[in-house]
Motif scaffolding. Structure first.
Motif, PDB file in Angstrom:
ATOM      1  N   MET A   1      15.187  -3.456  -2.456  1.00  0.00           N
ATOM      2  CA  MET A   1      15.509  -2.675  -1.339  1.00  0.00           C
ATOM      3  C   MET A   1      14.281  -2.847  -0.576  1.00  0.00           C
ATOM      4  SD  MET A   1      17.282   0.884  -0.630  1.00  0.00           S
ATOM      5  CE  MET A   1      18.863   0.410  -0.749  1.00  0.00           C
ATOM      6  N   ARG A   2      14.391  -2.994   0.981  1.00  0.00           N
ATOM      7  CA  ARG A   2      13.425  -2.827   1.742  1.00  0.00           C
ATOM      8  C   ARG A   2      13.829  -1.961   2.757  1.00  0.00           C
ATOM      9  NH1 ARG A   2       9.339  -6.166   3.592  1.00  0.00           N
ATOM     10  NH2 ARG A   2      10.298  -6.344   5.340  1.00  0.00           N
ATOM     11  N   VAL A   3      12.891  -1.010   3.046  1.00  0.00           N
ATOM     12  CA  VAL A   3      13.219   0.111   3.812  1.00  0.00           C
ATOM     13  C   VAL A   3      12.134   0.007   5.037  1.00  0.00           C
ATOM     14  CG1 VAL A   3      13.224   2.696   4.189  1.00  0.00           C
ATOM     15  CG2 VAL A   3      14.180   1.601   2.030  1.00  0.00           C
ATOM     16  N   LEU A   4      12.322   0.241   6.176  1.00  0.00           N
ATOM     17  CA  LEU A   4      11.608   0.521   7.450  1.00  0.00           C
ATOM     18  C   LEU A   4      11.689   1.752   7.841  1.00  0.00           C
ATOM     19  CD1 LEU A   4       9.675  -0.532   9.501  1.00  0.00           C
ATOM     20  CD2 LEU A   4      11.474  -1.195  10.772  1.00  0.00           C
ATOM     21  N   GLN A   5      10.558   2.542   7.592  1.00  0.00           N
ATOM     22  CA  GLN A   5      10.297   3.898   7.823  1.00  0.00           C
ATOM     23  C   GLN A   5       9.906   4.054   9.219  1.00  0.00           C
ATOM     24  OE1 GLN A   5      10.902   7.039   6.317  1.00  0.00           O
ATOM     25  NE2 GLN A   5      10.476   6.774   4.025  1.00  0.00           N
TER      26      GLN A   5
ATOM     27  N   ALA B   1       6.877   4.084  -5.594  1.00  0.00           N
ATOM     28  CA  ALA B   1       6.630   4.166  -7.108  1.00  0.00           C
ATOM     29  C   ALA B   1       8.106   3.840  -7.686  1.00  0.00           C
ATOM     30  CB  ALA B   1       6.373   5.464  -7.213  1.00  0.00           C
ATOM     31  N   ARG B   2       8.871   3.752  -7.084  1.00  0.00           N
ATOM     32  CA  ARG B   2      10.519   3.487  -7.597  1.00  0.00           C
ATOM     33  C   ARG B   2      10.761   2.059  -7.514  1.00  0.00           C
ATOM     34  NH1 ARG B   2       9.877   8.716  -6.788  1.00  0.00           N
ATOM     35  NH2 ARG B   2      10.718  10.217  -8.238  1.00  0.00           N
ATOM     36  N   GLY B   3      10.035   1.136  -6.917  1.00  0.00           N
ATOM     37  CA  GLY B   3      10.015   0.068  -6.947  1.00  0.00           C
ATOM     38  C   GLY B   3      10.926  -0.593  -5.439  1.00  0.00           C
ATOM     39  N   VAL B   4      10.866   0.383  -4.530  1.00  0.00           N
ATOM     40  CA  VAL B   4      11.465   0.131  -3.181  1.00  0.00           C
ATOM     41  C   VAL B   4      10.385  -0.365  -2.499  1.00  0.00           C
ATOM     42  CG1 VAL B   4      12.435   0.960  -1.187  1.00  0.00           C
ATOM     43  CG2 VAL B   4      13.273   1.870  -3.347  1.00  0.00           C
ATOM     44  N   GLU B   5      10.488  -1.583  -1.573  1.00  0.00           N
ATOM     45  CA  GLU B   5       9.438  -1.840  -0.801  1.00  0.00           C
ATOM     46  C   GLU B   5       9.786  -1.192   0.758  1.00  0.00           C
ATOM     47  OE1 GLU B   5       8.206  -6.260   1.471  1.00  0.00           O
ATOM     48  OE2 GLU B   5       9.856  -6.367  -0.350  1.00  0.00           O
TER      49      GLU B   5
ATOM     50  N   ASP C   1      -0.958   3.752  -0.979  1.00  0.00           N
ATOM     51  CA  ASP C   1       0.107   4.368  -2.146  1.00  0.00           C
ATOM     52  C   ASP C   1       1.206   3.473  -2.108  1.00  0.00           C
ATOM     53  OD1 ASP C   1      -1.934   6.839  -2.310  1.00  0.00           O
ATOM     54  OD2 ASP C   1      -0.883   7.634  -0.500  1.00  0.00           O
ATOM     55  N   GLY C   2       0.999   2.340  -2.302  1.00  0.00           N
ATOM     56  CA  GLY C   2       2.161   1.308  -2.762  1.00  0.00           C
ATOM     57  C   GLY C   2       2.977   1.092  -1.796  1.00  0.00           C
ATOM     58  N   TYR C   3       2.963   1.329  -0.362  1.00  0.00           N
ATOM     59  CA  TYR C   3       3.696   1.223   0.829  1.00  0.00           C
ATOM     60  C   TYR C   3       2.594   0.440   1.855  1.00  0.00           C
ATOM     61  CZ  TYR C   3       2.124   5.408   2.839  1.00  0.00           C
ATOM     62  OH  TYR C   3       1.654   6.490   3.602  1.00  0.00           O
ATOM     63  N   ARG C   4       3.493  -0.199   2.547  1.00  0.00           N
ATOM     64  CA  ARG C   4       2.579  -0.829   3.701  1.00  0.00           C
ATOM     65  C   ARG C   4       2.539   0.099   5.059  1.00  0.00           C
ATOM     66  NH1 ARG C   4       4.646  -6.600   6.428  1.00  0.00           N
ATOM     67  NH2 ARG C   4       3.109  -6.678   8.023  1.00  0.00           N
ATOM     68  N   LEU C   5       1.650   0.251   5.397  1.00  0.00           N
ATOM     69  CA  LEU C   5       1.428   1.098   6.766  1.00  0.00           C
ATOM     70  C   LEU C   5       0.990   0.035   7.961  1.00  0.00           C
ATOM     71  CD1 LEU C   5       1.105   4.011   8.187  1.00  0.00           C
ATOM     72  CD2 LEU C   5      -1.284   3.891   7.422  1.00  0.00           C
ATOM     73  N   VAL C   6       2.014  -0.020   8.819  1.00  0.00           N
ATOM     74  CA  VAL C   6       1.795  -0.770  10.071  1.00  0.00           C
ATOM     75  C   VAL C   6       1.664   0.419  11.135  1.00  0.00           C
ATOM     76  CG1 VAL C   6       2.574  -2.566  11.403  1.00  0.00           C
ATOM     77  CG2 VAL C   6       3.206  -2.639   9.050  1.00  0.00           C
ATOM     78  N   GLN C   7       0.542   0.127  12.083  1.00  0.00           N
ATOM     79  CA  GLN C   7       0.233   1.113  13.062  1.00  0.00           C
ATOM     80  C   GLN C   7       0.204  -0.050  14.261  1.00  0.00           C
ATOM     81  OE1 GLN C   7      -3.157   3.715  12.600  1.00  0.00           O
ATOM     82  NE2 GLN C   7      -3.322   3.099  10.568  1.00  0.00           N
TER      83      GLN C   7
ATOM     84  N   LEU D   1       8.566  -7.362  12.564  1.00  0.00           N
ATOM     85  CA  LEU D   1       9.131  -7.052  10.968  1.00  0.00           C
ATOM     86  C   LEU D   1      10.334  -7.273  10.373  1.00  0.00           C
ATOM     87  CD1 LEU D   1       6.957  -3.716  11.002  1.00  0.00           C
ATOM     88  CD2 LEU D   1       6.073  -5.944   9.832  1.00  0.00           C
ATOM     89  N   HIS D   2      11.321  -6.943  11.119  1.00  0.00           N
ATOM     90  CA  HIS D   2      12.580  -7.206  10.721  1.00  0.00           C
ATOM     91  C   HIS D   2      13.003  -8.846  10.866  1.00  0.00           C
ATOM     92  CE1 HIS D   2      16.937  -6.547   9.556  1.00  0.00           C
ATOM     93  NE2 HIS D   2      17.145  -7.030  10.538  1.00  0.00           N
ATOM     94  N   ARG D   3      12.747  -9.496  11.749  1.00  0.00           N
ATOM     95  CA  ARG D   3      12.718 -10.940  12.042  1.00  0.00           C
ATOM     96  C   ARG D   3      12.137 -11.695  10.686  1.00  0.00           C
ATOM     97  NH1 ARG D   3      10.839 -12.091  16.893  1.00  0.00           N
ATOM     98  NH2 ARG D   3      12.854 -11.427  17.875  1.00  0.00           N
ATOM     99  N   VAL D   4      10.921 -11.156  10.318  1.00  0.00           N
ATOM    100  CA  VAL D   4      10.074 -12.094   9.500  1.00  0.00           C
ATOM    101  C   VAL D   4      10.822 -11.873   7.919  1.00  0.00           C
ATOM    102  CG1 VAL D   4       7.825 -12.016   8.110  1.00  0.00           C
ATOM    103  CG2 VAL D   4       7.942 -12.035  10.526  1.00  0.00           C
ATOM    104  N   GLN D   5      11.180 -10.357   7.491  1.00  0.00           N
ATOM    105  CA  GLN D   5      11.789 -10.347   6.454  1.00  0.00           C
ATOM    106  C   GLN D   5      12.904  -9.251   6.692  1.00  0.00           C
ATOM    107  OE1 GLN D   5       8.962  -9.713   3.029  1.00  0.00           O
ATOM    108  NE2 GLN D   5      10.804  -9.761   1.668  1.00  0.00           N
ATOM    109  N   PRO D   6      14.015  -9.169   6.661  1.00  0.00           N
ATOM    110  CA  PRO D   6      14.874  -8.321   6.998  1.00  0.00           C
ATOM    111  C   PRO D   6      14.775  -7.321   6.204  1.00  0.00           C
ATOM    112  CG  PRO D   6      15.967 -10.502   7.192  1.00  0.00           C
ATOM    113  CD  PRO D   6      14.717 -10.698   6.447  1.00  0.00           C
ATOM    114  N   PHE D   7      15.253  -5.931   6.682  1.00  0.00           N
ATOM    115  CA  PHE D   7      15.168  -4.641   5.994  1.00  0.00           C
ATOM    116  C   PHE D   7      16.576  -4.480   5.697  1.00  0.00           C
ATOM    117  CE2 PHE D   7      11.256  -4.444   8.309  1.00  0.00           C
ATOM    118  CZ  PHE D   7      10.353  -3.798   7.548  1.00  0.00           C
ATOM    119  N   ASP D   8      16.823  -3.656   4.455  1.00  0.00           N
ATOM    120  CA  ASP D   8      18.235  -3.186   4.314  1.00  0.00           C
ATOM    121  C   ASP D   8      18.595  -1.950   4.623  1.00  0.00           C
ATOM    122  OD1 ASP D   8      18.490  -5.201   2.173  1.00  0.00           O
ATOM    123  OD2 ASP D   8      16.901  -4.256   1.265  1.00  0.00           O
ATOM    124  N   VAL D   9      17.598  -0.939   5.052  1.00  0.00           N
ATOM    125  CA  VAL D   9      17.855   0.136   5.559  1.00  0.00           C
ATOM    126  C   VAL D   9      16.540   0.549   6.668  1.00  0.00           C
ATOM    127  CG1 VAL D   9      17.924   2.794   5.079  1.00  0.00           C
ATOM    128  CG2 VAL D   9      18.857   1.263   3.520  1.00  0.00           C
TER     129      VAL D   9
END
Length: 119
Positions: free
Chosen positions: A1-5, A30-34, A52-58, A81-89
């Protein structure tokens, strides 16, 4: 699963929302979510790093007004970011007019999670 925060801001002195999003992002990773945490930078310099295991984009920012980032590049960055690799949420942290606008620029078929932090 891919999540955009949509984490609002990132700097050395995090506020409560920023700490919450950072901890949530690290916990999900840590639970395997990208996870990508998209925030406004403190200035005009964009930045992209693993933290810390996630990607920070500023995204570049012109500063803040009324606790809202003046970072129109954040909207374009979210779309790219979504166009390059779509997010699930998409996870939005309200109130934040900028990330609300960014969410409206993204495909409507992707589920949104909204966390309300203050009134």
């Amino acid at each position: 699963m891919r999540v955009l925060q949509f984490g609002r801001f990132w700097n050395e002195q995090h506020g409560g929302v920023e700490r919450h999003v950072a901890q949530l992002s690290a916990g999900l990773a840590a639970r395997g979510v990208e996870v990508v945490n998209l925030v406004a930078s403190a200035g005009l310099t964009p930045h992209d790093e693993m933290l810390d295991g996630y990607r920070l984009v500023q995204a570049p920012s012109l500063g803040k007004a009324f606790s809202t980032a003046m970072a129109p590049a954040l909207i374009a960055r979210a779309v790219t970011l979504h166009r390059v690799q779509p997010f699930d949420v998409f996870h939005l942290h309200f109130p934040d007019p900028l990330t609300h606008a960014a969410s409206l620029a993204l495909p409507g078929g992707v589920p949104r999670v909204i966390t309300w932090h203050s009134d």
